[in-house]
Design a protein around this motif. Sequence first.
Motif, mmCIF file in Angstrom:
data_model
loop_
_atom_site.group_PDB
_atom_site.id
_atom_site.type_symbol
_atom_site.label_atom_id
_atom_site.label_comp_id
_atom_site.label_asym_id
_atom_site.label_seq_id
_atom_site.Cartn_x
_atom_site.Cartn_y
_atom_site.Cartn_z
ATOM 1 N N UNK A 211 -33.990 -17.440 7.689
ATOM 2 C CA UNK A 211 -35.393 -17.032 7.611
ATOM 3 C C UNK A 211 -35.580 -15.874 6.643
ATOM 4 N N UNK A 212 -34.599 -14.991 6.593
ATOM 5 C CA UNK A 212 -34.703 -13.808 5.736
ATOM 6 C C UNK A 212 -34.207 -14.064 4.315
ATOM 7 N N UNK A 213 -33.516 -15.162 4.106
ATOM 8 C CA UNK A 213 -32.930 -15.429 2.784
ATOM 9 C C UNK A 213 -33.971 -15.974 1.820
ATOM 10 N N UNK A 214 -33.947 -15.553 0.575
ATOM 11 C CA UNK A 214 -34.843 -16.128 -0.435
ATOM 12 C C UNK A 214 -34.566 -17.616 -0.617
ATOM 13 N N UNK A 215 -35.609 -18.378 -0.828
ATOM 14 C CA UNK A 215 -35.464 -19.812 -1.032
ATOM 15 C C UNK A 215 -34.501 -20.112 -2.171
ATOM 16 N N UNK A 216 -34.552 -19.287 -3.216
ATOM 17 C CA UNK A 216 -33.676 -19.509 -4.375
ATOM 18 C C UNK A 216 -32.204 -19.472 -3.989
ATOM 19 N N UNK A 217 -31.853 -18.615 -3.023
ATOM 20 C CA UNK A 217 -30.458 -18.529 -2.581
ATOM 21 C C UNK A 217 -30.028 -19.817 -1.888
ATOM 22 N N UNK A 218 -30.902 -20.365 -1.056
ATOM 23 C CA UNK A 218 -30.576 -21.600 -0.359
ATOM 24 C C UNK A 218 -30.423 -22.757 -1.349
ATOM 25 N N UNK A 219 -31.332 -22.814 -2.314
ATOM 26 C CA UNK A 219 -31.272 -23.872 -3.320
ATOM 27 C C UNK A 219 -29.977 -23.778 -4.113
ATOM 28 N N UNK A 220 -29.563 -22.577 -4.434
ATOM 29 C CA UNK A 220 -28.344 -22.389 -5.197
ATOM 30 C C UNK A 220 -27.116 -22.863 -4.409
ATOM 31 N N UNK A 221 -27.129 -22.668 -3.116
ATOM 32 C CA UNK A 221 -25.953 -23.007 -2.309
ATOM 33 C C UNK A 221 -25.882 -24.482 -1.940
ATOM 34 N N UNK A 222 -27.025 -25.104 -1.619
ATOM 35 C CA UNK A 222 -26.970 -26.471 -1.087
ATOM 36 C C UNK A 222 -27.819 -27.471 -1.871
ATOM 37 N N UNK A 223 -28.447 -27.034 -2.949
ATOM 38 C CA UNK A 223 -29.260 -27.947 -3.736
ATOM 39 C C UNK A 223 -30.744 -27.795 -3.445
ATOM 40 N N UNK A 224 -31.547 -28.300 -4.357
ATOM 41 C CA UNK A 224 -32.987 -28.086 -4.279
ATOM 42 C C UNK A 224 -33.621 -28.737 -3.051
ATOM 43 N N UNK A 225 -33.412 -30.038 -2.869
ATOM 44 C CA UNK A 225 -34.055 -30.755 -1.772
ATOM 45 C C UNK A 225 -33.569 -30.250 -0.417
ATOM 46 N N UNK A 226 -32.237 -30.116 -0.287
ATOM 47 C CA UNK A 226 -31.679 -29.672 0.986
ATOM 48 C C UNK A 226 -32.079 -28.217 1.267
ATOM 49 N N UNK A 227 -32.062 -27.384 0.240
ATOM 50 C CA UNK A 227 -32.429 -25.986 0.420
ATOM 51 C C UNK A 227 -33.863 -25.825 0.887
ATOM 52 N N UNK A 228 -34.764 -26.573 0.275
ATOM 53 C CA UNK A 228 -36.172 -26.505 0.696
ATOM 54 C C UNK A 228 -36.344 -27.001 2.132
ATOM 55 N N UNK A 229 -35.619 -28.084 2.451
ATOM 56 C CA UNK A 229 -35.715 -28.607 3.804
ATOM 57 C C UNK A 229 -35.225 -27.618 4.849
ATOM 58 N N UNK A 230 -34.105 -26.965 4.571
ATOM 59 C CA UNK A 230 -33.582 -25.969 5.512
ATOM 60 C C UNK A 230 -34.513 -24.775 5.628
ATOM 61 N N UNK A 231 -35.140 -24.390 4.522
ATOM 62 C CA UNK A 231 -36.074 -23.268 4.541
ATOM 63 C C UNK A 231 -37.262 -23.582 5.457
ATOM 64 N N UNK A 232 -37.754 -24.822 5.387
ATOM 65 C CA UNK A 232 -38.867 -25.226 6.251
ATOM 66 C C UNK A 232 -38.435 -25.242 7.717
ATOM 67 N N UNK A 233 -37.301 -25.837 8.000
ATOM 68 C CA UNK A 233 -36.851 -25.931 9.387
ATOM 69 C C UNK A 233 -36.535 -24.558 9.971
ATOM 70 N N UNK A 234 -35.983 -23.670 9.157
ATOM 71 C CA UNK A 234 -35.673 -22.323 9.647
ATOM 72 C C UNK A 234 -36.933 -21.599 10.093
#
Length: 448
Positions: A211-234
């Motif tokens: 929840x506290x992590x920038x979306x860009x960090x998630x995208x960098x680690x797991x990819x664009x689609x997966x990162x956005x999805x995890x950001x929404x679910x979080x």
Amino acid sequence: MRTRASILHLDLDAFFASVEQRDKPSLRGKPVIVGGVGQRGVVSTASYEARVFGVHSAMPMWEARRRCPHAAFLSGRFRAYRQASEQVMGLLRALSPRVEPLSLDEAFVDLEAAESVVELGAAGVQRVAAELKAAVTETTGGLHSSVGLGSSKFIAKLATELGKPDGLHLVEPGTEVSVIAPLPVSVLPGVGPVTAEKLIRVGLRTVGDLQAAPLADLVREVGKAHGRGLHELAHARDDRPVVPEREAKSISVEDTFETDLTDRDQLGSIIDRDARLVARRVREAALFARTVQLKIKMADFTSITRARTLDGATDRAETIAAVARELLAALDIADGVRLLGVGVSGLTDIAQEHLFDLTAGSDSHDDHLALEVPTSGSDEQKHPERVSEERRPAAWTPGADVTHNAYGPGWVWGSGLGRVTVRFETAETGVGPVRTFALDDPDLALMP
């Protein structure tokens, strides 16, 4: 996003093992493990008494035997499981017309489609859920369930997990983000061991960290689609609808062998038997199949899949077997086969002409190293897109239903050295006696 906890999720607790304990009084309160009982078998379900010893689904059976040697190890009775599942799904559909089964033992229910229920408010919905749990236990003869209530499918399923076993848990709308924040990232749909390892490596251990992590960090680690999805679910944003019916995309049967097989005649016989099971499931679903698939796993775990599309659609075992045999004939199996599967796809409700024209349509394959242990159907590892059938025991396997002309119904306790040991009991009789017979005893027979 919904403002009311109007999605219900129900999961039958330790389903396969619980059905066995229900029907076998001598096993009640004792560790029970259901799965492949051979050397290469895996655990489908472990009762809660077995889980105390660290046994869990997908564990190799040899490891389960090491951890809990005193458990009852049973091969499974899928007809009994399916019957109990149908009873439960009937109760859910009586509650709401919008029910989404995920497997034999799990389903979502959209209470928005049952206005008389959702208008009761949170307290009323909880009361209805409690009545549902009681009805499940009564209707199935003693099975227990866990129920979760939430504003989305993700939250409702999570609520079920928070209330297990035999629980009823509601996550109040508006509290979702705070409720999931302290939980490990693995609670999010789509976060398996590999993704979890990636996230933990960069310090993202809890949902709150995400929840506290920038979306860009998630995208960098797991990819664009997966990162956005995890950001929404979080942030507890999940607007997936409850889909009343899930269309089966394929029907399949798999066999894992205790020793690697190289005899083509023997494998052909297995294909014939499995084709009959697949065809029966196709007919039961009132469908026809356009594509036949063959899957084998070699001794070195290389997985090979071949498929052929027919010039028509069929529900005939002979056609399915003939195609699967031809697909096997083109493969080099000199190193030995440890797993064989027969399946069909391209399902339709329309019978088509040219059912016996087995000319090649499309052949597809994927050759890759598969390091996981093959599993058969499991109530805890869900594959809603695939209908899979485990064979009814063709031999005197532990747990199989039998009947004796003098002693009545019972189940196989064990067999070997030309003998079979049976415990004569049912769900209604209480703990029954154990007797041993010759395998060819004419008074003893496996139940269909």
